[in-house]
Motif scaffolding. Structure first.
Motif, mmCIF file in Angstrom:
data_model
loop_
_atom_site.group_PDB
_atom_site.id
_atom_site.type_symbol
_atom_site.label_atom_id
_atom_site.label_comp_id
_atom_site.label_asym_id
_atom_site.label_seq_id
_atom_site.Cartn_x
_atom_site.Cartn_y
_atom_site.Cartn_z
ATOM 1 N N ASP A 105 -0.530 -1.654 -1.190
ATOM 2 C CA ASP A 105 -1.298 -0.409 -1.364
ATOM 3 C C ASP A 105 -1.650 0.195 -0.007
ATOM 4 O O ASP A 105 -1.555 1.420 0.187
ATOM 5 C CB ASP A 105 -2.571 -0.683 -2.167
ATOM 6 C CG ASP A 105 -2.277 -1.033 -3.624
ATOM 7 O OD1 ASP A 105 -1.169 -0.726 -4.092
ATOM 8 O OD2 ASP A 105 -3.159 -1.624 -4.276
ATOM 9 N N LEU A 106 -2.063 -0.653 0.945
ATOM 10 C CA LEU A 106 -2.415 -0.151 2.274
ATOM 11 C C LEU A 106 -1.191 0.405 3.005
ATOM 12 O O LEU A 106 -1.277 1.432 3.689
ATOM 13 C CB LEU A 106 -3.047 -1.270 3.111
ATOM 14 C CG LEU A 106 -4.531 -1.551 2.866
ATOM 15 C CD1 LEU A 106 -4.965 -2.800 3.628
ATOM 16 C CD2 LEU A 106 -5.381 -0.359 3.291
ATOM 17 N N LYS A 112 1.440 1.780 1.677
ATOM 18 C CA LYS A 112 1.814 3.061 1.074
ATOM 19 C C LYS A 112 0.860 4.169 1.508
ATOM 20 O O LYS A 112 1.285 5.296 1.791
ATOM 21 C CB LYS A 112 1.817 2.936 -0.447
ATOM 22 C CG LYS A 112 2.918 2.038 -0.994
ATOM 23 C CD LYS A 112 2.761 1.818 -2.488
ATOM 24 C CE LYS A 112 3.794 0.836 -3.019
ATOM 25 N NZ LYS A 112 3.581 0.538 -4.461
ATOM 26 N N VAL A 113 -0.431 3.860 1.575
ATOM 27 C CA VAL A 113 -1.417 4.877 1.953
ATOM 28 C C VAL A 113 -1.235 5.308 3.409
ATOM 29 O O VAL A 113 -1.354 6.494 3.743
ATOM 30 C CB VAL A 113 -2.847 4.342 1.722
ATOM 31 C CG1 VAL A 113 -3.874 5.241 2.383
ATOM 32 C CG2 VAL A 113 -3.140 4.225 0.233
ATOM 33 N N ASN A 114 -0.916 4.359 4.292
ATOM 34 C CA ASN A 114 -0.831 4.668 5.719
ATOM 35 C C ASN A 114 0.542 5.165 6.158
ATOM 36 O O ASN A 114 0.673 5.680 7.268
ATOM 37 C CB ASN A 114 -1.209 3.423 6.528
ATOM 38 C CG ASN A 114 -2.696 3.147 6.522
ATOM 39 O OD1 ASN A 114 -3.437 3.686 7.335
ATOM 40 N ND2 ASN A 114 -3.156 2.317 5.584
ATOM 41 N N ASN A 115 1.541 4.994 5.319
ATOM 42 C CA ASN A 115 2.900 5.392 5.686
ATOM 43 C C ASN A 115 3.131 6.841 5.272
ATOM 44 O O ASN A 115 3.492 7.131 4.135
ATOM 45 C CB ASN A 115 3.910 4.461 4.994
ATOM 46 C CG ASN A 115 5.277 4.526 5.621
ATOM 47 O OD1 ASN A 115 5.426 4.893 6.782
ATOM 48 N ND2 ASN A 115 6.297 4.164 4.849
ATOM 49 N N ARG A 116 2.909 7.762 6.188
ATOM 50 C CA ARG A 116 3.026 9.180 5.863
ATOM 51 C C ARG A 116 4.469 9.559 5.537
ATOM 52 O O ARG A 116 5.409 9.040 6.142
ATOM 53 C CB ARG A 116 2.516 10.029 7.025
ATOM 54 C CG ARG A 116 1.026 9.853 7.311
ATOM 55 C CD ARG A 116 0.630 10.669 8.516
ATOM 56 N NE ARG A 116 1.415 10.284 9.701
ATOM 57 C CZ ARG A 116 1.271 10.837 10.900
ATOM 58 N NH1 ARG A 116 0.392 11.795 11.082
ATOM 59 N NH2 ARG A 116 2.018 10.427 11.913
ATOM 60 N N ARG A 163 -2.550 -5.873 -2.545
ATOM 61 C CA ARG A 163 -3.470 -5.059 -1.755
ATOM 62 C C ARG A 163 -2.812 -4.567 -0.469
ATOM 63 O O ARG A 163 -3.027 -3.428 -0.042
ATOM 64 C CB ARG A 163 -4.733 -5.862 -1.439
ATOM 65 C CG ARG A 163 -5.604 -6.146 -2.654
ATOM 66 C CD ARG A 163 -6.765 -7.063 -2.312
ATOM 67 N NE ARG A 163 -7.587 -6.540 -1.225
ATOM 68 C CZ ARG A 163 -8.505 -7.257 -0.586
ATOM 69 N NH1 ARG A 163 -8.692 -8.530 -0.912
ATOM 70 N NH2 ARG A 163 -9.218 -6.711 0.383
ATOM 71 N N GLN A 220 -9.402 -3.796 7.580
ATOM 72 C CA GLN A 220 -9.450 -4.405 6.260
ATOM 73 C C GLN A 220 -9.170 -5.898 6.361
ATOM 74 O O GLN A 220 -8.269 -6.325 7.085
ATOM 75 C CB GLN A 220 -8.398 -3.768 5.335
ATOM 76 C CG GLN A 220 -8.572 -2.286 5.111
ATOM 77 C CD GLN A 220 -9.569 -1.983 4.009
ATOM 78 O OE1 GLN A 220 -9.957 -2.851 3.243
ATOM 79 N NE2 GLN A 220 -9.977 -0.728 3.924
ATOM 80 N N ASP A 278 -9.273 2.086 10.648
ATOM 81 C CA ASP A 278 -9.445 1.295 9.428
ATOM 82 C C ASP A 278 -9.354 -0.177 9.780
ATOM 83 O O ASP A 278 -8.527 -0.579 10.606
ATOM 84 C CB ASP A 278 -8.369 1.656 8.399
ATOM 85 C CG ASP A 278 -8.711 1.138 6.998
ATOM 86 O OD1 ASP A 278 -9.848 0.658 6.797
ATOM 87 O OD2 ASP A 278 -7.838 1.213 6.110
ATOM 88 N N ARG A 291 -5.853 -0.266 11.598
ATOM 89 C CA ARG A 291 -5.192 1.007 11.901
ATOM 90 C C ARG A 291 -5.876 1.569 13.143
ATOM 91 O O ARG A 291 -7.097 1.826 13.143
ATOM 92 C CB ARG A 291 -5.332 1.988 10.731
ATOM 93 C CG ARG A 291 -4.640 3.352 10.966
ATOM 94 C CD ARG A 291 -3.134 3.202 10.992
ATOM 95 N NE ARG A 291 -2.466 4.415 11.450
ATOM 96 C CZ ARG A 291 -1.910 5.320 10.638
ATOM 97 N NH1 ARG A 291 -1.977 5.171 9.324
ATOM 98 N NH2 ARG A 291 -1.293 6.365 11.139
#
Length: 264
Positions: free
Chosen positions: A170-171, A173-177, A167, A155, A153, A141
């Motif tokens: 999950d990443l 979803k977390v980064n997609n505002r 995994r 990973q 970030d 990121r």
């Protein structure tokens, strides 16, 4: 060998195995052994040798990994995969041993002493990177629009394919505002930066169609400010060219059995 025998030296038997990828050329020429003579191969004989090679060719995802053993496979994960790949009624009526089940799904070779295939290690291997160095995804990121900008970030996503996908999801979803609009309509409107199913599909394609045989580079997903780039080793494959890319019914699989596993 003849010179050694003339000198009286003991010589062990020499066994020469057939080439795995015939025809073999010596100084640009193919030779064949006919009876007790060796001669230059005819055009027809070269063609038969090439056909024999194609009959033995396997996609890379079915190649055996002689350095691996059945102990390198996660049997718990294998049992879970088996239930997704084979209908329950078929499993109930199946009396095959685990060894035969593994080979029937091409996770191991069908030999008397089986070894895992590339497919088996990628799917249910305890540590695929021990045998396939490029079998991971690098997620970056970036706080900017180029690789020179600060990294927010970094990973490394490894493990069997199912774990990598979980995994990575999950990443994503977390980064997609997701912006929430509470005023434009009588119900709230949610707008994500990117449609999640599209990101998931592109990321899975990168893992499915990457070249595992030649390159040890990972598949890469780089999230810049304003765009996402997804890279995977290996160019367009088979019938898919720059001209046919995206056309209906033009489909090709570099790793057909990995594709089947991911579908399951």
């Amino acid at each position: 060998i003849r010179r050694l025998r003339l000198r009286g030296c003991p010589v062990a038997a020499v066994e020469v195995q057939p080439a795995g990828a015939p025809p073999v050329r010596f100084k640009g020429t193919v030779f064949v052994r006919v009876g007790s003579t060796t001669r230059r191969a005819t055009v027809a004989e070269e063609r038969r040798l090439a056909e024999r090679r194609r009959a033995k060719d396997l996609p890379f995802d079915l190649h055996p990994l002689p350095s691996a053993s059945l102990d390198d496979l996660d049997m718990g994960l294998w049992e879970a995969y088996l239930k997704t790949a084979i209908p329950a009624e078929v499993l109930d009526a199946n009396s095959r041993s685990r060894r035969h089940q593994l080979s029937s799904l091409r996770f191991t070779t069908p030999d008397e002493t089986p070894v895992p295939t590339v497919l088996g290690i990628l799917t249910v291997g305890k540590d695929p990177l021990n045998f396939i160095p490029g079998a991971y995804i690098q997620f970056l990121r970036i706080d900017g629009t180029s690789l020179d900008d600060p990294i927010l970030d970094d990973q490394t996503i490894d493990g069997p394919i199912s774990e990598q996908m979980q995994r990575l999801d999950d990443l994503l979803k977390v980064n997609n505002r997701v912006a929430v609009d509470l005023t434009s309509a009588d119900r709230e409107i949610r707008r994500a930066d990117y449609p999640l199913p599209a990101l998931q599909q592109l990321a899975r394609n990168a893992v499915m169609h990457r070249e595992y045989e030649v390159s040890n580079a990972p598949a890469r997903l780089i999230w810049f400010r304003g765009r996402i780039e997804i890279h995977n080793p290996g160019g367009l494959f088979g019938e898919v060219t720059r001209e046919t890319l995206g056309q209906p019914h033009v489909v090709e699989y570099r790793n057909p059995h990995v594709a089947e596993v991911m579908k399951n």
